[in-house]
Design an enzyme around this catalytic site. Structure first.
Site, PDB file in Angstrom:
ATOM      1  N   SER A 145      69.174 -23.063  66.000  1.00  0.00           N
ATOM      2  CA  SER A 145      69.346 -21.933  66.953  1.00  0.00           C
ATOM      3  C   SER A 145      68.207 -21.516  67.665  1.00  0.00           C
ATOM      4  O   SER A 145      67.228 -21.761  67.085  1.00  0.00           O
ATOM      5  CB  SER A 145      70.025 -20.483  66.243  1.00  0.00           C
ATOM      6  OG  SER A 145      69.877 -19.250  67.264  1.00  0.00           O
ATOM      7  N   TYR A 158      69.868 -14.675  58.784  1.00  0.00           N
ATOM      8  CA  TYR A 158      70.609 -15.701  59.734  1.00  0.00           C
ATOM      9  C   TYR A 158      69.300 -16.331  60.361  1.00  0.00           C
ATOM     10  O   TYR A 158      69.137 -17.503  60.478  1.00  0.00           O
ATOM     11  CB  TYR A 158      71.350 -15.131  60.865  1.00  0.00           C
ATOM     12  CG  TYR A 158      71.827 -16.106  61.691  1.00  0.00           C
ATOM     13  CD1 TYR A 158      72.724 -17.220  61.510  1.00  0.00           C
ATOM     14  CD2 TYR A 158      71.101 -15.959  63.003  1.00  0.00           C
ATOM     15  CE1 TYR A 158      72.977 -17.906  62.543  1.00  0.00           C
ATOM     16  CE2 TYR A 158      71.742 -16.805  64.233  1.00  0.00           C
ATOM     17  CZ  TYR A 158      72.278 -18.140  63.862  1.00  0.00           C
ATOM     18  OH  TYR A 158      72.651 -18.689  64.969  1.00  0.00           O
TER      19      TYR A 158
END
Length: 268
Positions: A145, A158
């Site tokens: 990401s 995360y």
């Protein structure tokens, strides 16, 4: 550009029931790969398998597994081994995020992020890549990401999990240089998928309203696939996301933390 298609070779895609994983599976099918589709929900994958068979004549093996558990990973490896499938492409796409203060989010889902985003990805790579090295060919696409490039207040676990994916993938890319096996980290920014609905279960970040732009899953999948064929170590789709990745190393930590906290904070 190197042609990575091998007759009757398989591509294994995790998180294949929707979003980026589904689009990557479709691209690989178009390129002639047979597929091993892995996710918790089997019905969407069965529908996808039927569509890809009709469109491309693709053979698909559908494996329902919760990769957040060790048994889920073992069941996938067992299926591949028992069927004697030769995996030429591994796509580690399965993962999820949660938005909200670390001390207020439930503990088990946060540990579940570590199990799925880190443990399962590492375990599947370790199980399947040695055979690629022995054959001197293969590709691994790990979906990280743009969050991997900085700490993420209000999505702390995360962001940290995706930093692991990026670091691990880049290291493995270098370790396997000259082996015939290429490893690529795909680092998308905010993408229109089911990810956002789950991540915003406790708090909806400003980021999810798209102030920095949005990509769709097909755009992200195509960027990842191109980078995979080119043997690139890292790809960041979208100009704004690339700009953020470029400036992250030279931006003072305090500034990065405040900016990221702003975008991860609730809209209300």
């Amino acid at each position: 550009m190197e042609n990575i298609v091998q007759a009757r070779k398989y591509a294994l895609v995790t998180g294949a029931s929707s979003g980026i994983g589904r689009e990557l599976a479709a691209l690989l099918a178009r390129e002639g790969y047979a597929l091993v589709l892995v996710a918790r929900r089997t019905e969407p994958m069965q529908a996808l398998a039927a569509q890809l068979e009709q469109a491309h004549g693709t053979t698909s093996v559908v494996v329902g597994a919760d990769l957040g558990s060790p048994e889920g990973v073992r069941s996938v490896v067992r299926e591949v081994t028992e069927r004697q499938l030769e995996i030429d492409v591994l796509v580690n796409n399965a993962g999820f995020g949660l938005a909200g203060p670390f001390t207020e989010l439930p503990n088990e889902p946060q540990l579940g992020m570590i199990d799925l985003n880190i443990r399962a990805l590492t375990a599947l790579t370790r199980e399947l890549v040695p055979a690629m090295v022995a054959r001197r060919r293969g590709y691994v696409l790990n979906v990280a990401s743009s969050a991997a490039f900085q700490p993420g207040p209000l999505m702390a676990v995360y962001y940290a999990s995706k930093a692991y994916v990026l670091s691990f993938s880049a290291a493995l890319h270098e370790e396997l240089r000259g082996s015939g096996v290429k490893v690529t980290a795909l680092c998308p920014g905010f993408t229109e998928t089911e990810f956002a609905a789950r991540a915003a279960e406790h708090q909806k970040p400003r980021l999810f309203s798209g102030p920095l732009g949005k990509l769709d899953a097909r755009q992200v999948a195509e960027a990842g696939y191109r980078a995979l064929k080119q043997g690139r170590a890292v790809v960041v789709p979208g100009f704004t996301n690339r700009l953020g990745a470029w400036f992250a190393p030279v931006t003072p930590l305090a500034v990065k933390l405040r900016i990221t906290r702003y975008f991860n904070a609730s809209e209300s």
